[in-house]
Design an enzyme around this catalytic site. Structure first.
Site, PDB file in Angstrom:
ATOM      1  N   TYR A  86       0.829  -1.208   0.000  1.00 50.86           N
ATOM      2  CA  TYR A  86       0.000   0.000   0.000  1.00 50.86           C
ATOM      3  C   TYR A  86       0.867   1.264   0.000  1.00 50.86           C
ATOM      4  O   TYR A  86       1.567   1.549   0.967  1.00 50.86           O
ATOM      5  CB  TYR A  86      -0.937   0.015   1.215  1.00 50.86           C
ATOM      6  CG  TYR A  86      -1.874  -1.171   1.292  1.00 50.86           C
ATOM      7  CD1 TYR A  86      -2.341  -1.793   0.130  1.00 50.86           C
ATOM      8  CD2 TYR A  86      -2.290  -1.680   2.513  1.00 50.86           C
ATOM      9  CE1 TYR A  86      -3.200  -2.882   0.187  1.00 50.86           C
ATOM     10  CE2 TYR A  86      -3.151  -2.771   2.581  1.00 50.86           C
ATOM     11  CZ  TYR A  86      -3.597  -3.368   1.412  1.00 50.86           C
ATOM     12  OH  TYR A  86      -4.436  -4.449   1.476  1.00 50.86           O
ATOM     13  N   HIS A 110      -0.158 -12.007   0.519  1.00 49.87           N
ATOM     14  CA  HIS A 110      -0.998 -10.960  -0.082  1.00 49.87           C
ATOM     15  C   HIS A 110      -1.369 -11.257  -1.541  1.00 49.87           C
ATOM     16  O   HIS A 110      -0.517 -11.253  -2.407  1.00 49.87           O
ATOM     17  CB  HIS A 110      -0.242  -9.630  -0.001  1.00 49.87           C
ATOM     18  CG  HIS A 110      -1.093  -8.422  -0.253  1.00 49.87           C
ATOM     19  ND1 HIS A 110      -0.615  -7.153  -0.070  1.00 49.87           N
ATOM     20  CD2 HIS A 110      -2.381  -8.281  -0.666  1.00 49.87           C
ATOM     21  CE1 HIS A 110      -1.571  -6.278  -0.366  1.00 49.87           C
ATOM     22  NE2 HIS A 110      -2.645  -6.948  -0.743  1.00 49.87           N
TER      23      HIS A 110
HETATM   24  P1  NAD Z   1     -13.208   0.270   1.256  1.00 50.98           P
HETATM   25  O1  NAD Z   1     -14.335  -0.409   0.610  1.00 50.98           O
HETATM   26  O2  NAD Z   1     -13.035   0.139   2.708  1.00 50.98           O
HETATM   27  O3  NAD Z   1     -13.281   1.805   0.798  1.00 50.98           O
HETATM   28  C1  NAD Z   1     -12.310   2.726   1.192  1.00 50.98           C
HETATM   29  C2  NAD Z   1     -12.658   4.110   0.651  1.00 50.98           C
HETATM   30  O4  NAD Z   1     -13.858   4.560   1.260  1.00 50.98           O
HETATM   31  C3  NAD Z   1     -11.596   5.142   0.998  1.00 50.98           C
HETATM   32  O5  NAD Z   1     -11.567   6.125  -0.029  1.00 50.98           O
HETATM   33  C4  NAD Z   1     -12.128   5.735   2.281  1.00 50.98           C
HETATM   34  O6  NAD Z   1     -11.583   7.000   2.516  1.00 50.98           O
HETATM   35  C5  NAD Z   1     -13.613   5.766   1.984  1.00 50.98           C
HETATM   36  N1  NAD Z   1     -14.492   5.748   3.182  1.00 50.98           N
HETATM   37  C6  NAD Z   1     -14.344   5.036   4.320  1.00 50.98           C
HETATM   38  N2  NAD Z   1     -15.361   5.248   5.159  1.00 50.98           N
HETATM   39  C7  NAD Z   1     -16.204   6.122   4.547  1.00 50.98           C
HETATM   40  C8  NAD Z   1     -17.438   6.704   4.897  1.00 50.98           C
HETATM   41  N3  NAD Z   1     -18.028   6.444   6.068  1.00 50.98           N
HETATM   42  N4  NAD Z   1     -18.027   7.548   4.008  1.00 50.98           N
HETATM   43  C9  NAD Z   1     -17.457   7.812   2.817  1.00 50.98           C
HETATM   44  N5  NAD Z   1     -16.278   7.283   2.417  1.00 50.98           N
HETATM   45  C10 NAD Z   1     -15.656   6.436   3.273  1.00 50.98           C
HETATM   46  O7  NAD Z   1     -11.886  -0.249   0.515  1.00 50.98           O
HETATM   47  P2  NAD Z   1     -10.405  -0.538   0.974  1.00 50.98           P
HETATM   48  O8  NAD Z   1      -9.786   0.586   1.734  1.00 50.98           O
HETATM   49  O9  NAD Z   1      -9.713  -1.017  -0.248  1.00 50.98           O
HETATM   50  O10 NAD Z   1     -10.537  -1.814   1.925  1.00 50.98           O
HETATM   51  C11 NAD Z   1     -10.420  -1.745   3.315  1.00 50.98           C
HETATM   52  C12 NAD Z   1      -9.108  -2.308   3.819  1.00 50.98           C
HETATM   53  O11 NAD Z   1      -9.101  -3.729   3.656  1.00 50.98           O
HETATM   54  C13 NAD Z   1      -7.853  -1.825   3.099  1.00 50.98           C
HETATM   55  O12 NAD Z   1      -7.428  -0.579   3.623  1.00 50.98           O
HETATM   56  C14 NAD Z   1      -6.903  -2.957   3.383  1.00 50.98           C
HETATM   57  O13 NAD Z   1      -6.384  -2.812   4.687  1.00 50.98           O
HETATM   58  C15 NAD Z   1      -7.800  -4.176   3.320  1.00 50.98           C
HETATM   59  N6  NAD Z   1      -7.837  -4.818   1.977  1.00 50.98           N
HETATM   60  C16 NAD Z   1      -7.036  -5.899   1.750  1.00 50.98           C
HETATM   61  C17 NAD Z   1      -7.017  -6.503   0.517  1.00 50.98           C
HETATM   62  C18 NAD Z   1      -6.116  -7.676   0.276  1.00 50.98           C
HETATM   63  O14 NAD Z   1      -5.466  -8.131   1.183  1.00 50.98           O
HETATM   64  N7  NAD Z   1      -6.037  -8.200  -0.921  1.00 50.98           N
HETATM   65  C19 NAD Z   1      -7.827  -6.023  -0.530  1.00 50.98           C
HETATM   66  C20 NAD Z   1      -8.667  -4.954  -0.265  1.00 50.98           C
HETATM   67  C21 NAD Z   1      -8.669  -4.354   0.997  1.00 50.98           C
END
Ligand code: NAD
Length: 317
Positions: A60, A125
Site C-alpha cells: 500500500y 498478499h
Molecule cells: P473500502 O471499501 O473500505 O473503501 C475505502 C474508501 O472509502 C476510501 O476512499 C475511504 O476514505 C472511503 N471511506 C471510508 N469510510 C467512509 C465513509 N463512512 N463515508 C465515505 N467514504 C468512506 O476499501 P479498501 O480501503 O480497499 O478496503 C479496506 C481495507 O481492507 C484496506 O485498507 C486494506 O487494509 C484491506 N484490503 C485488503 C485486501 C487484500 O489483502 N487483498 C484487498 C482490499 C482491501
C-alpha cells in the site's frame, strides 16, 4: 462511547477483533494524499471509539502505509498488547515474490517500518498472482518458522477469487492457516463470501471481510482511478449513490451496516483516512446494535444494483 464497539472472535486464534477494523491502505495515500497529522488524528479517534484492529501491507503506497501507520500507533502510545496488527508479504510495488527467502526478509522490513517487535497476523498478499502450490509448499512453511521465532502470531492468506481459499486450506495441515482475508465479496453489491462461511467455520479459520464500500464504489466521492470494476458496475453504483444522496441517506453507512450484520465474519475492514470517517463507520456499528438498519432504502438500493449483483472482476494469473 469508548469500547462500546462489539468484539468478535477470530476463528481459533483466541483474538477478539473489533467488528469494525481499520484498513490502513488510505494511509499510504492510495485514495488521495493524507498528512502524518491527519493519520495520527484518525488512528487516535479509532482507538477512542473502540477499534483494536489495524491492517496494512508493504504494497500500500509502496511501503508508505506501513510507515505512516507505525508512526501513528507510536504517537498515540496505546500499549502494544492492547491492539492487533496485520500486515502482508509477497506483493510489493516491484511485483510479486512469494519465495521463502523474500517473505522471511519481508517481515523484518515490515517490523522496522511499523516500529514493532511482532505482528499479530502475517498474510500472503493476493495469492492468486502467485503459484498456489508454492504458497502451500514454500511460503506457508517459511511463515511457520517466523511464528516459531515470535515475529508473527498467526498466518493468513488473502485474495479476490474465493476458490483460492479452499484450494490452500484443503492442502495444508489443520491449524496451519489461521485466517483468511476476502475483499469485495460481502457487501450490498456482492455477497458470494456467504457460501464459503460454513466451510471456513468447520476448519476453525477466522474470517476478515474487507472493502465493504467496494473500494470506493459505494461512497459519494466515488472510486479511485485504478478501480478495476467494469464501466457497467461503476455506472450502477453511481446511480445507487445518487439515489441515496437525493433521499438524504448515506450509502456508505448503509453498506457498512449491511456487511456488519453477519456475525460469522469477525471484522469488517474499512479503509479510513479521516476522523469523520472513523466516527461514521463506528456509529454505523453501534447504531446497528440498538435498532435495525434502514430496510426500505436498502431494498431500493438492492433493486438499482440488481443487474450487477455479484459482478466481480478478473484477478490473478
Ligand atoms: P473500502 O471499501 O473500505 O473503501 C475505502 C474508501 O472509502 C476510501 O476512499 C475511504 O476514505 C472511503 N471511506 C471510508 N469510510 C467512509 C465513509 N463512512 N463515508 C465515505 N467514504 C468512506 O476499501 P479498501 O480501503 O480497499 O478496503 C479496506 C481495507 O481492507 C484496506 O485498507 C486494506 O487494509 C484491506 N484490503 C485488503 C485486501 C487484500 O489483502 N487483498 C484487498 C482490499 C482491501
Amino acid at each position: 462511547m469508548a469500547n462500546s464497539l462489539e468484539l468478535r472472535s477470530l476463528g481459533n486464534t483466541g483474538l477478539k477483533l473489533s467488528c469494525v477494523g481499520f484498513g490502513a491502505s488510505p494511509l499510504g495515500s492510495v485514495f488521495g494524499p493524507v498528512s502524518d497529522e491527519q493519520a495520527i488524528a484518525t488512528v487516535r479517534e479509532a482507538f477512542r471509539l473502540g477499534i483494536n484492529f489495524f491492517d496494512t501491507s508493504p504494497f500500500y503506497g509502496g511501503t508508505l502505509s506501513e510507515k505512516v501507520l507505525g508512526k501513528a500507533l507510536k504517537a498515540v502510545g496505546v500499549p502494544r498488547n492492547e491492539y492487533i496488527v496485520s500486515t502482508k508479504c509477497g506483493r510489493y510495488k516491484e511485483g510479486f515474490d512469494f519465495s521463502a527467502e523474500r517473505v522471511t526478509k519481508s517481515i523484518d522490513e515490515s517490523l522496522e517500518r511499523l516500529q514493532m517487535e511482532y505482528v499479530d497476523i502475517f498474510q500472503c498478499h493476493d495469492i492468486e498472482f502467485g503459484s498456489l502450490d508454492q504458497i502451500i509448499n514454500e511460503t506457508i512453511p517459511a511463515l511457520q518458522k517466523l511464528k516459531e521465532a515470535g515475529k508473527i502470531r498467526f498466518i493468513g492468506i488473502t485474495g479476490l477469487p474465493l476458490g483460492i481459499f479452499s484450494y490452500v486450506l484443503d492442502r495444508v495441515p489443520p491449524g496451519t492457516v489461521d485466517v483468511i482475508l476476502s475483499y469485495c465479496h460481502y457487501g450490498i453489491i456482492d455477497t458470494t463470501l456467504e457460501d464459503l462461511l460454513p466451510y471456513l467455520k468447520s476448519k476453525g479459520v477466522g474470517v476478515i471481510s474487507a472493502s465493504p464500500l467496494s473500494m470506493g464504489l459505494l461512497t459519494e466521492s466515488g472510486p479511485p482511478e485504478w478501480h478495476p470494476a467494469s464501466p457497467e458496475l461503476k455506472a450502477a453504483c453511481q446511480a445507487a449513490v445518487a439515489f441515496c444522496k437525493k433521499k438524504g441517506k448515506d450509502i456508505s453507512k448503509l453498506a457498512m451496516q449491511y456487511s456488519l450484520c453477519n456475525k460469522d465474519i469477525s471484522t469488517i475492514l474499512v479503509g479510513m483516512r479521516s476522523v469523520e470517517q472513523v466516527q461514521v463507520n463506528v456509529a454505523a456499528a453501534t447504531e446497528l446494535a440498538n435498532c435495525d438498519k434502514d430496510q426500505q432504502t436498502l431494498a431500493e438500493v438492492e433493486e438499482i444494483l440488481k443487474p450487477v449483483k455479484n459482478q466481480t472482476w478478473p484477478s490473478g494469473i
